[in-house]
Design a protein around this motif. Structure first.
Motif, PDB file in Angstrom:
ATOM      1  N   VAL A   1       0.574 -12.664 -17.291  1.00  0.00           N
ATOM      2  CA  VAL A   1       1.997 -13.185 -17.551  1.00  0.00           C
ATOM      3  C   VAL A   1       2.219 -14.494 -17.117  1.00  0.00           C
ATOM      4  N   GLU A   2       0.929 -15.334 -16.538  1.00  0.00           N
ATOM      5  CA  GLU A   2       0.943 -16.636 -16.321  1.00  0.00           C
ATOM      6  C   GLU A   2       2.138 -16.961 -14.955  1.00  0.00           C
ATOM      7  N   ILE A   3       1.887 -16.341 -13.966  1.00  0.00           N
ATOM      8  CA  ILE A   3       2.295 -16.573 -12.583  1.00  0.00           C
ATOM      9  C   ILE A   3       1.292 -16.107 -11.637  1.00  0.00           C
ATOM     10  N   ASP A   4       1.361 -16.753 -10.479  1.00  0.00           N
ATOM     11  CA  ASP A   4       0.558 -16.708  -9.295  1.00  0.00           C
ATOM     12  C   ASP A   4       0.744 -15.419  -8.677  1.00  0.00           C
ATOM     13  N   PHE A   5      -0.193 -14.717  -8.167  1.00  0.00           N
ATOM     14  CA  PHE A   5       0.012 -13.517  -7.122  1.00  0.00           C
ATOM     15  C   PHE A   5       0.784 -14.011  -6.071  1.00  0.00           C
ATOM     16  N   ASP A   6       1.650 -13.273  -5.360  1.00  0.00           N
ATOM     17  CA  ASP A   6       2.399 -13.350  -4.370  1.00  0.00           C
ATOM     18  C   ASP A   6       2.366 -11.995  -3.318  1.00  0.00           C
ATOM     19  N   ASP A   7       2.061 -12.607  -2.193  1.00  0.00           N
ATOM     20  CA  ASP A   7       1.742 -11.250  -1.344  1.00  0.00           C
ATOM     21  C   ASP A   7       3.112 -10.299  -1.098  1.00  0.00           C
ATOM     22  N   ALA A   8       4.317 -10.856  -1.582  1.00  0.00           N
ATOM     23  CA  ALA A   8       5.666  -9.992  -1.604  1.00  0.00           C
ATOM     24  C   ALA A   8       5.305  -8.883  -2.489  1.00  0.00           C
TER      25      ALA A   8
END
Length: 290
Positions: free
Chosen positions: A167-174
């Motif tokens: 989906v063209e986003i970066d992984f986020d620890d949240a």
């Protein structure tokens, strides 16, 4: 996990988008759909219903309401069945196909009361996988990925990273902080292969009799138990056990009084009373899923 991403809102159990959509062509009658929504068991807060919209626009508005409420640029939803019909509403949709060992799925369905026996509990898995094979064949490769549940709980960052790239986003620890805002536990390898301890060898054989040829293509090995094929008489007995098991689970989880009221309401009675009973049933189910 997905709903926790700061750029991605996600609705749970969004079958309301597709369950009344007829196969092939056409849309549900809107008056029938409004009535369906009156007693729908919502997990998320119920959306606003704009009666000026046609069916596909109305359903799209439900996801848009979620996106705006969460103030995020992207939105998605979980759909367990009839997901081929999503493409008629969102022609450019991207799909995350998540698959789990069907023996664990069957065991889980029994535990949730959706099936009374593992043999019948695997049926939704079979239907979803067969439908996914047809949907996947119609999609460009860049619009879908498959995620194995077992890989997700063993290495969640890697698998969530794959989804984020889709989906063209970066992984986020949240995405992994959901235990602090829900009753769900953090992912653990102990969640996998529970069927080895919680299903009898006979139950494993019965499940594998239905999914024998579907396991290896999805990365799952057979148990090694002898293959069996239930006779027509055994199948009839299993279906009867399933009905009895579901009834016992419903009576335990709802309480005998509410269980009886639900059974009577399904047969008729004043509309207001039937809706009142359904709301109580839904509240009881949602409390167990929380």
């Amino acid at each position: 996990m997905l709903d926790g991403h700061p750029e991605l809102a996600f609705r749970y159990e969004f079958e309301l988008a597709v369950d009344l959509v007829p196969p092939g062509e056409g849309w549900p009658d809107l008056d029938v759909y409004y009535e369906y929504l009156r007693t729908y068991r919502f997990v998320d807060p119920p959306p606003h219903i704009d009666r000026s919209l046609d069916y596909p626009s109305l359903v799209r508005s439900f996801l848009e309401q979620k996106r705006r409420a969460d103030r995020k640029p992207r939105v998605g939803a979980v759909v367990h069945r009839n997901f081929d019909r999503l493409l008629r509403i969102w022609p450019d949709a991207r799909f995350v196909h998540i698959v789990r060992d069907p023996r664990d799925v069957a065991r889980s369905c029994v535990g949730m009361g959706w099936a009374g026996h593992a043999w019948s509990g695997v049926a939704p898995w079979i239907e979803a996988e067969q439908l996914w094979e047809r949907v996947r064949a119609s999609l460009p490769r860049q619009r879908w990925i498959t995620v194995r549940y077992e890989d997700l709980v063993h290495d969640p960052k890697r698998e969530l990273g794959r989804i984020c790239r889709l989906v063209e986003i970066d992984f986020d620890d949240a995405m992994l902080e959901y235990p602090s805002r829900s009753t769900y536990r953090a992912p653990s390898p102990s969640f996998t292969e529970q069927w080895r301890k919680k299903l009898t060898p006979r139950d494993v054989q019965l499940v594998e009799s239905r999914v024998h040829d579907m396991l290896a293509p999805r990365g799952y090995a057979l148990s090694g138990l002898p293959r069996i094929e239930p006779s027509p008489l055994e199948r009839a007995a299993l279906r009867a056990r399933c009905r009895a098991g579901r009834a016992r689970h419903a009576a335990r989880s709802l309480g005998v009084r509410l269980w009886v009221e639900r059974a009577v309401a399904h047969r008729g009675g004043p509309r207001a009373w039937r809706e009142h009973v359904q709301r109580r049933v839904d509240a009881a189910i949602n409390a167990q899923l929380a």
